[in-house]
Write an enzyme that holds these catalytic residues in place. Structure first.
Site, short mmCIF file in Angstrom:
data_model
loop_
_atom_site.label_atom_id
_atom_site.label_comp_id
_atom_site.label_asym_id
_atom_site.label_seq_id
_atom_site.Cartn_x
_atom_site.Cartn_y
_atom_site.Cartn_z
N LYS A 44 43.77 -48.80 -6.76
CA LYS A 44 44.88 -47.19 -7.03
C LYS A 44 43.78 -46.33 -6.52
CE LYS A 44 48.09 -44.76 -9.18
NZ LYS A 44 49.35 -44.78 -8.68
N ASN A 68 58.84 -44.80 -4.19
CA ASN A 68 57.74 -44.30 -4.99
C ASN A 68 58.04 -43.03 -5.42
OD1 ASN A 68 55.29 -43.58 -5.04
ND2 ASN A 68 55.28 -45.31 -3.66
N ASN A 98 40.14 -46.67 -3.11
CA ASN A 98 41.35 -45.57 -2.30
C ASN A 98 40.56 -44.01 -3.03
OD1 ASN A 98 44.16 -43.63 -2.60
ND2 ASN A 98 44.24 -45.14 -0.65
N ASN A 126 43.10 -41.43 1.45
CA ASN A 126 44.36 -41.29 1.51
C ASN A 126 44.74 -39.60 1.92
OD1 ASN A 126 46.87 -40.33 1.01
ND2 ASN A 126 47.05 -40.86 -1.14
N CYS A 129 47.99 -36.42 1.78
CA CYS A 129 48.67 -35.11 -0.27
C CYS A 129 48.37 -33.58 0.70
CB CYS A 129 46.67 -35.56 -0.59
SG CYS A 129 46.76 -37.27 -1.20
N ASN A 191 51.19 -45.44 6.00
CA ASN A 191 51.19 -45.07 4.10
C ASN A 191 52.62 -44.88 3.98
OD1 ASN A 191 51.63 -44.07 1.80
ND2 ASN A 191 49.80 -42.95 2.01
N GLY A 242 52.69 -51.74 5.87
CA GLY A 242 54.02 -51.67 5.63
C GLY A 242 55.43 -53.02 5.88
N GLY A 243 55.85 -53.79 4.45
CA GLY A 243 56.51 -54.36 4.55
C GLY A 243 56.19 -56.47 4.81
N GLY A 264 51.29 -54.82 0.13
CA GLY A 264 52.12 -54.42 -0.96
C GLY A 264 53.08 -54.82 -2.00
#
Lengths: 302, 259
Positions: A44, A68, A98, A126, A129, A191, A242-243, A264
């Protein structure tokens, strides 16, 4: 059969990782899966100071997806070192912290501090932001800002630095090349996609912050296309995200050019998904008489 | 916390929209406690992604079975309602914190609103076996949402309906006030599950009367194991939020920052 993946100078035992934000700091899933079987765990997000996160509701399910708006809720660098690091440092898998921030300084000082007080395998930046010094513009949306952040972090650590790209840009290959030029050892792509759900009964956005990040099976083709393009634009490893929910979706990423993967949202649905994916990759290698994961991408016509 | 596939042993409606399902519970696993919940992976074909949380409504150690009460309202619960005994479901359980033991000699007053009845049934059964003389107040919109259960024969049960079609005419909170006005307001402790307005009203009442009050909170969940930070509710103290899945779903009502 060679399942290893090299990220910078680090050899990761297998290509199946778990994505930041979906696996906490590892201990949350300790009772449910054998953490040794994971290639890499991406924590996280950790920020310089603790963050409470966004107002509720924070998540809503969409058709084949999850929207989310968690808001980087985390215990901050000191809380991380004290509460989360002891468990993570004992894990057999590779562990990447991360790191998120709102200025170049945030990223650099957080990585420098963690390198000294809570060293793990490496870092994933990440960059999705807002940059508070540039009017809240997404850092990840600007090649110049991504280059600057990556350079600053590169200068303070010898550990692998991975830049996690946002798909919410016009030309992701430009951002990818900027990160590579600044010294990134690998790229995570991608992301979440910006999305919005409006409740027609209340006529209001479901998420208090209006928009959120979309993940889950719905975004799979977007991620595969992005990995296909990014992996051809750079010469460093690309980690596909992704997915992914099973062997088929995982193999699509590896065929598209990913060197490794992160799972994820599917962890929420089936905590054993990482094992299923790794088994599927092994079977695929056998069926195609391949000896290494790195050979899978060569099967796709360019 | 265990992740396993288990057969349905019983699945039937108990009133309009509400169903009860019993599932096999491997005897080697630690038993679930009142207040804890489980999640079910959406079966293929439901079009749903995330696991769905359900409070445990009973546990039978002799038959090694657990039970949930669920409301048929979306694709997953409609699918569940059509499942037959023998079919298996993918379960993650037991999850979350349990209701605490009643304090000292306080009489436990259990309030259930609508589908919030599930965890209160489990708590009621558990308290009955320990000679605590609990009271169950069950509120619903109308009589079609009130089941008839053997449990009601064994425990002091007050039924309340918003439209007066069965039992007390009013909400479960109105029924509570009436119960206490009849001289039953001495030494009590509240345990509740239901809609947020009901829980908030109870929390206010508990604060005004200086009584302990434990509430079971419902929230949309991502992982249900404490990893995603998605299911939080605002609380006093800490960083201002608590995860319903792991720090709850049972909270001291005074901890919650009611809005």
């Amino acid at each position: 059969m060679d399942l290893t993946v090299k990220i910078g100078d680090v050899v990761v035992s297998n290509p199946v990782g778990v994505a930041s934000g979906t696996f906490g700091y590892g201990s949350e899933y300790e009772q449910l899966i054998d953490l040794k079987s994971i290639g890499a765990l991406f924590t996280k997000a950790v920020t310089w100071e603790p963050r409470p996160g966004n107002r509720i509701p924070r998540i809503i399910e969409t058709t084949s997806g999850l929207l989310n708006s968690i808001g980087l809720a985390n215990v901050g660098r000191e809380g991380f070192a004290k509460e989360k690091y002891p468990f993570l440092s004992g894990l057999a898998c590779s562990t990447f912290v991360n790191v998120a921030g709102n200025t170049e300084d945030d990223y650099a000082r957080t990585v420098e501090w963690l390198d000294e007080h809570a060293p793990l395998t490496g870092y994933e930046l990440n960059v999705s932001c807002p940059n508070v010094k540039e009017g809240g513009l997404s850092i990840g949306g600007s090649a110049r800002m991504v280059e600057a952040v990556t350079q600053r972090v590169r200068a303070v650590t010898d550990k692998p630095v991975i830049v996690k790209l946002t798909p919410n840009v016009t030309d992701i290959t430009e951002i990818a090349r900027a990160a590579e030029a600044a010294g990134a050892d690998a790229l995570s792509a991608m992301n979440t996609l910006v999305g919005m759900v409006i409740d027609v009964d209340t006529c209001q956005s479901v998420l208090p912050g209006k928009t959120g990040g979309l993940s889950g099976p719905a975004v799979l083709p977007v991620g595969v296309a992005i990995v296909y393009r990014v992996s051809r634009a750079v010469s460093i490893p690309v980690i596909g995200i992704g997915g992914i929910e099973g062997p088929d979706s995982a193999l699509q990423y590896l065929l598209a050019g990913a060197s490794a993967l992160q799972i994820g949202t599917a962890n929420f649905v089936d905590p054993t998904v990482t094992d299923r994916v790794l088994d599927g990759i092994r079977n695929f290698l056998s069926q195609h008489n391949l000896t290494a994961v790195s050979e899978i991408a060569s099967l796709l016509d360019r | 916390m265990e992740h396993f596939s288990t057969p349905i042993v019983h699945n039937a409606p108990i009133c309009e929209r509400y169903h009860v399902m019993k599932l096999g519970w491997p005897p080697q696993f630690a038993p679930p406690l009142p207040g804890q919940f489980l999640t079910i992976q959406p079966p293929p074909g439901t079009g749903a992604l995330l696991r769905r949380p359900f409070a445990v409504s009973d546990y039978d150690p002799l038959l090694s079975q657990i039970e949930i009460v669920y409301e048929r309202r979306g694709s997953v619960t409609s699918h569940l309602a059509a499942c037959r005994p023998g079919e298996s479901l993918d379960i993650l359980a037991p999850l979350g914190k349990a209701f605490p033991e009643p304090t000292g000699s306080a009489r436990p007053v259990l309030l259930a609103g609508g589908i919030g009845m599930g965890p209160m049934f489990f708590l009621a059964t558990s308290l009955l076996s320990r000679d605590t003389n609990p009271v169950l107040i069950l509120g619903a919109r109308d009589s079609t949402l009130i089941p008839d259960l053997p449990l009601f024969e064994r425990i002091d049960t007050i039924i309340a309906t918003d439209d007066g079609s069965r039992g007390f005419h009013g909400t479960s909170i109105d029924a509570l006030h009436s119960f206490e006005a009849d001289g039953n307001d001495m030494n009590v402790e509240y345990f509740a599950c239901g809609p947020m307005p009901m829980l908030q009203a109870l929390a206010v009442h508990a604060e005004q009367t200086s009584r302990k009050c434990w509430v079971s909170i419902e929230q949309t969940m991502g992982c249900a194991v404490g990893a995603c930070m998605g299911c939080v509710i605002p609380v006093h103290g800490g960083n201002g939020y608590a995860r319903v899945c792991t720090e709850g779903p049972i909270f001291d009502s005074q901890e919650i920052a009611w809005t």
